[in-house]
Write an enzyme that holds these catalytic residues in place. Sequence first.
Site, PDB file in Angstrom:
ATOM      1  N   ASN A  86       0.840  -1.194   0.000  1.00 52.17           N
ATOM      2  CA  ASN A  86       0.000   0.000   0.000  1.00 52.17           C
ATOM      3  C   ASN A  86       0.878   1.247   0.000  1.00 52.17           C
ATOM      4  OD1 ASN A  86      -2.529  -1.405   0.436  1.00 52.17           O
ATOM      5  ND2 ASN A  86      -1.711  -1.884   2.448  1.00 52.17           N
ATOM      6  N   HIS A  87       0.267   2.392  -0.182  1.00 55.03           N
ATOM      7  CA  HIS A  87       0.975   3.658  -0.016  1.00 55.03           C
ATOM      8  C   HIS A  87       1.194   3.887   1.474  1.00 55.03           C
ATOM      9  CE1 HIS A  87       0.698   5.169  -4.136  1.00 55.03           C
ATOM     10  NE2 HIS A  87      -0.466   4.535  -4.177  1.00 55.03           N
ATOM     11  N   ASP A  88       2.371   4.376   1.817  1.00 55.38           N
ATOM     12  CA  ASP A  88       2.669   4.742   3.200  1.00 55.38           C
ATOM     13  C   ASP A  88       2.109   6.147   3.434  1.00 55.38           C
ATOM     14  OD1 ASP A  88       3.762   5.495   5.653  1.00 55.38           O
ATOM     15  OD2 ASP A  88       5.649   4.456   5.266  1.00 55.38           O
TER      16      ASP A  88
END
Length: 182
Positions: free
Chosen positions: A44-46
């Site tokens: 996922n995006h951080d």
Amino acid sequence: MNHIIIGKNTIINGKKYFSASKYSKINIGKYCAIADNLNIITLNHDYNYPCLQGTFYKKLFNNLHPGELNIPPNKERTKGGIIIGNDVCISKDVFILSGVTIGDGVYIGARSIVTRDLPPYTICVGNPCRVVKKRYSDSIINFLLNIKWWNWDDDKIKKNKDFFYCNLNTKKIDEIEKLIKT
């Protein structure tokens, strides 16, 4: 691609999207039946940084997003790999998120979003995906988990045609055991 392992005789119909890395591998068991549009997302995006978009960092700083630089990735980026057991049926338009283990013999209904582990031989649906019932009695589930028929060679499977054509929900465990030929 050694980050994705797909077992013997697993069928994936139609398009799929798999996101995996050395820190979040995907392992799909044997004899699974997977419908169109399966999405397995292990990264996922951080969200801890001012901008979520990786292209922003690449374009303006000529570098990766700071979350991508964390090795190994933090829990916001991934909760780990995904394990899908043997003889699993995944219906159309299913999403499976990182860190999930799906037990042997699970049936996942269409458009489900799997965010947590699913126990063996259950029927699971929804958003988030949840168990709605067991496929068999506990004794039959334990029997199937012990014999691990998916590890049999093709000759043994063919010898056990009566077992594979038996409705397990209409038989007692001792009747099922008698069907197995070595």
